[in-house]
Motif scaffolding. Sequence first.
Motif, PDB file in Angstrom:
ATOM      1  N   SER A 157       6.286 -12.916   4.320  1.00  0.00           N
ATOM      2  CA  SER A 157       5.973 -12.953   5.344  1.00  0.00           C
ATOM      3  C   SER A 157       4.656 -12.853   5.761  1.00  0.00           C
ATOM      4  O   SER A 157       3.924 -12.205   4.859  1.00  0.00           O
ATOM      5  CB  SER A 157       6.760 -12.093   6.670  1.00  0.00           C
ATOM      6  N   ALA A 158       4.133 -12.796   7.178  1.00  0.00           N
ATOM      7  CA  ALA A 158       2.396 -12.455   7.626  1.00  0.00           C
ATOM      8  C   ALA A 158       2.300 -10.814   7.196  1.00  0.00           C
ATOM      9  O   ALA A 158       1.467 -10.973   6.413  1.00  0.00           O
ATOM     10  CB  ALA A 158       2.202 -13.075   8.874  1.00  0.00           C
ATOM     11  N   SER A 159       2.727 -10.583   7.509  1.00  0.00           N
ATOM     12  CA  SER A 159       2.215  -9.379   7.546  1.00  0.00           C
ATOM     13  C   SER A 159       2.783  -8.262   6.196  1.00  0.00           C
ATOM     14  O   SER A 159       1.871  -7.589   5.988  1.00  0.00           O
ATOM     15  CB  SER A 159       2.994  -7.971   9.223  1.00  0.00           C
ATOM     16  N   GLN A 160       3.476  -8.623   5.216  1.00  0.00           N
ATOM     17  CA  GLN A 160       4.275  -8.548   3.925  1.00  0.00           C
ATOM     18  C   GLN A 160       2.567  -8.616   3.100  1.00  0.00           C
ATOM     19  O   GLN A 160       2.689  -7.866   2.487  1.00  0.00           O
ATOM     20  CB  GLN A 160       5.221  -8.574   3.529  1.00  0.00           C
ATOM     21  N   THR A 161       2.433  -9.958   3.485  1.00  0.00           N
ATOM     22  CA  THR A 161       1.463 -10.466   2.596  1.00  0.00           C
ATOM     23  C   THR A 161      -0.585  -9.100   3.195  1.00  0.00           C
ATOM     24  O   THR A 161      -0.552  -9.643   2.278  1.00  0.00           O
ATOM     25  CB  THR A 161       0.464 -11.810   2.740  1.00  0.00           C
ATOM     26  N   VAL A 162      -0.561  -9.014   4.537  1.00  0.00           N
ATOM     27  CA  VAL A 162      -2.008  -8.575   4.146  1.00  0.00           C
ATOM     28  C   VAL A 162      -1.547  -7.052   3.401  1.00  0.00           C
ATOM     29  O   VAL A 162      -2.481  -6.161   2.603  1.00  0.00           O
ATOM     30  CB  VAL A 162      -1.915  -8.109   6.098  1.00  0.00           C
ATOM     31  N   ASN A 163      -0.334  -6.414   3.603  1.00  0.00           N
ATOM     32  CA  ASN A 163       0.270  -4.698   2.656  1.00  0.00           C
ATOM     33  C   ASN A 163      -0.325  -5.653   1.589  1.00  0.00           C
ATOM     34  O   ASN A 163      -0.324  -4.147   0.102  1.00  0.00           O
ATOM     35  CB  ASN A 163       1.302  -5.276   2.919  1.00  0.00           C
ATOM     36  N   ARG A 164       0.252  -6.709   0.736  1.00  0.00           N
ATOM     37  CA  ARG A 164      -0.045  -6.625  -0.375  1.00  0.00           C
ATOM     38  C   ARG A 164      -1.307  -6.532  -0.963  1.00  0.00           C
ATOM     39  O   ARG A 164      -1.849  -6.196  -2.225  1.00  0.00           O
ATOM     40  CB  ARG A 164       0.948  -8.159  -1.393  1.00  0.00           C
ATOM     41  N   ILE A 165      -2.083  -7.675  -0.065  1.00  0.00           N
ATOM     42  CA  ILE A 165      -3.061  -7.067  -0.936  1.00  0.00           C
ATOM     43  C   ILE A 165      -3.931  -6.190  -1.014  1.00  0.00           C
ATOM     44  O   ILE A 165      -4.627  -5.803  -1.234  1.00  0.00           O
ATOM     45  CB  ILE A 165      -4.368  -7.941  -0.131  1.00  0.00           C
ATOM     46  N   ILE A 166      -3.843  -5.079   0.441  1.00  0.00           N
ATOM     47  CA  ILE A 166      -4.109  -3.698   0.278  1.00  0.00           C
ATOM     48  C   ILE A 166      -3.902  -3.077  -0.258  1.00  0.00           C
ATOM     49  O   ILE A 166      -4.561  -2.130  -1.899  1.00  0.00           O
ATOM     50  CB  ILE A 166      -4.116  -2.573   1.373  1.00  0.00           C
ATOM     51  N   ASP A 167      -2.422  -3.347  -0.599  1.00  0.00           N
ATOM     52  CA  ASP A 167      -1.531  -2.381  -2.399  1.00  0.00           C
ATOM     53  C   ASP A 167      -1.619  -2.657  -3.469  1.00  0.00           C
ATOM     54  O   ASP A 167      -1.558  -2.043  -4.196  1.00  0.00           O
ATOM     55  CB  ASP A 167      -0.288  -3.105  -2.149  1.00  0.00           C
ATOM     56  N   VAL A 168      -2.693  -4.062  -4.328  1.00  0.00           N
ATOM     57  CA  VAL A 168      -3.273  -4.325  -5.381  1.00  0.00           C
ATOM     58  C   VAL A 168      -4.354  -3.163  -5.305  1.00  0.00           C
ATOM     59  O   VAL A 168      -4.433  -2.922  -6.739  1.00  0.00           O
ATOM     60  CB  VAL A 168      -3.631  -5.873  -5.422  1.00  0.00           C
ATOM     61  N   PHE A 169      -4.826  -2.888  -4.453  1.00  0.00           N
ATOM     62  CA  PHE A 169      -6.448  -1.735  -4.550  1.00  0.00           C
ATOM     63  C   PHE A 169      -6.054  -0.337  -4.517  1.00  0.00           C
ATOM     64  O   PHE A 169      -4.409  -0.164  -4.321  1.00  0.00           O
ATOM     65  CB  PHE A 169      -7.086  -1.753  -4.571  1.00  0.00           C
ATOM     66  N   SER A 170      -6.940   0.540  -5.709  1.00  0.00           N
ATOM     67  CA  SER A 170      -6.020   1.549  -5.800  1.00  0.00           C
ATOM     68  C   SER A 170      -6.397   2.583  -4.478  1.00  0.00           C
ATOM     69  O   SER A 170      -6.871   1.821  -3.173  1.00  0.00           O
ATOM     70  CB  SER A 170      -7.009   2.569  -6.998  1.00  0.00           C
ATOM     71  N   GLY A 171      -6.525   4.122  -4.477  1.00  0.00           N
ATOM     72  CA  GLY A 171      -6.565   4.821  -2.822  1.00  0.00           C
ATOM     73  C   GLY A 171      -7.255   4.601  -1.934  1.00  0.00           C
ATOM     74  O   GLY A 171      -7.656   4.243  -1.132  1.00  0.00           O
ATOM     75  N   GLU A 177      -9.703   2.579  -3.399  1.00  0.00           N
ATOM     76  CA  GLU A 177     -10.725   1.212  -2.700  1.00  0.00           C
ATOM     77  C   GLU A 177     -10.204   0.910  -0.995  1.00  0.00           C
ATOM     78  O   GLU A 177     -10.774  -0.104  -0.828  1.00  0.00           O
ATOM     79  CB  GLU A 177     -10.215   0.484  -3.592  1.00  0.00           C
ATOM     80  N   GLN A 178      -8.859   1.615  -1.317  1.00  0.00           N
ATOM     81  CA  GLN A 178      -8.158   0.986   0.079  1.00  0.00           C
ATOM     82  C   GLN A 178      -9.019   0.941   1.133  1.00  0.00           C
ATOM     83  O   GLN A 178      -8.810  -0.348   1.538  1.00  0.00           O
ATOM     84  CB  GLN A 178      -6.889   1.223   0.059  1.00  0.00           C
ATOM     85  N   PRO A 179      -9.983   1.164   1.565  1.00  0.00           N
ATOM     86  CA  PRO A 179     -10.388   1.453   3.210  1.00  0.00           C
ATOM     87  C   PRO A 179     -11.629   0.566   3.357  1.00  0.00           C
ATOM     88  O   PRO A 179     -11.546   0.060   3.590  1.00  0.00           O
ATOM     89  CB  PRO A 179     -10.898   3.275   3.332  1.00  0.00           C
ATOM     90  N   GLN A 180     -12.113   0.067   1.817  1.00  0.00           N
ATOM     91  CA  GLN A 180     -13.064  -0.954   2.146  1.00  0.00           C
ATOM     92  C   GLN A 180     -12.765  -1.892   2.027  1.00  0.00           C
ATOM     93  O   GLN A 180     -12.749  -3.194   2.573  1.00  0.00           O
ATOM     94  CB  GLN A 180     -13.771  -0.811   0.644  1.00  0.00           C
ATOM     95  N   VAL A 181     -11.432  -2.395   0.982  1.00  0.00           N
ATOM     96  CA  VAL A 181     -11.032  -3.374   1.486  1.00  0.00           C
ATOM     97  C   VAL A 181     -10.342  -3.542   3.098  1.00  0.00           C
ATOM     98  O   VAL A 181     -10.280  -4.958   3.444  1.00  0.00           O
ATOM     99  CB  VAL A 181      -9.223  -3.185   0.217  1.00  0.00           C
TER     100      VAL A 181
END
Length: 355
Positions: A235-249, A251-255
């Motif tokens: 799903s579209a919203s799941q995609t956004v989470n997947r990209i963010i979750d690849v990065f460590s905690g 790094e996530q605000p910058q991503v």
Amino acid sequence: MSELDIRKLLKSVIAYKASDLHLVSGSEPQIRIDGKLIPLNLPKLDGKQIEEMCYGIITDKQKKIFEEEGELDFALMVPNVGRFRVNYYTTLGDIAAAFRIIPLKVPTLEDINAPEIFYQIIKREKGLILVTGPTGSGKSTTLAAMLNEINTHERKHILTIEDPVEFVHENKKSLFSHREVGSDTKSFAIALKYALREDPDIILIGEMRDKETISAALTAAETGHLVLGTLHTNSASQTVNRIIDVFSGDEQPQVRAMLSTSLVAVISQALIPKIGGGRVATFEILINTPAIANLIRENKTHQIYSQMQLNQQQTGMQTQTQVILKLLKNHVISKEDALRYSNRPEELKNLIQAL
């Protein structure tokens, strides 16, 4: 078994309008038609027969890679038959193979019944367009149609990085550089690192598999390139989470900040069997409006789905549930398949009951 036999089998894929051919020891060859596996009326194959067939169409270098790694991906052009994406693997010690047909004719946006918003988003000068969905949902076809539209109307340098290269585009107005991971470059991440020196306007990334590739894609999208890529999300919203979750905690605000500014759209698709044969594509479309960008930046991605349902006439967004309901009302798909392929079956069930 000989090379001639594999050509015959691949010809049968074309003849039956199938999408895939599977060779697995202990089974007859099987083909996939409209998403369902169907055995061909042929004798069962053993590992030795499959090995002879498979080794007959690869180079010594490819054979060495397969024997070292136990996996091999490549594209195969069979004259007068077609082009195939091929994967060799081993199962219980025997070689097995999966062949996926790649149409020689590059599809148009009209061919895939693309919504009007597709024509608009590919006119962007920079940003990230993601096409997502499970394996075999037509992601490569959608991306090829988008690039074909650009190629027909604009003078751009289009760089594709794929494993393997699928659709081969002829230069119309645009100039294509097709790069294959394994033969033209060592990895997606390395190819992306050097891509910015190759003066591309548009970069296609066959698969955004890891943190390095996703990071390089975001950077390219921020620095004035239109980047198209795929992810295996539903799903579209799941995609956004997947990209963010690849990065460590940390790094996530910058991503989130990078994604909120560089994302153009997420198209999440599925292919659903039609009543009477064939399949129809459903497109869930997320457009990065200021409201969506704000939710990504502020880590409120759980609110994206409800935001997608607002002002759709203006935004061009649509949910998979809406598309499936329309297909159901028009008797294109069955209720069973609608629920089976839905990424929100409970929501869909409630709406069907209300009809």
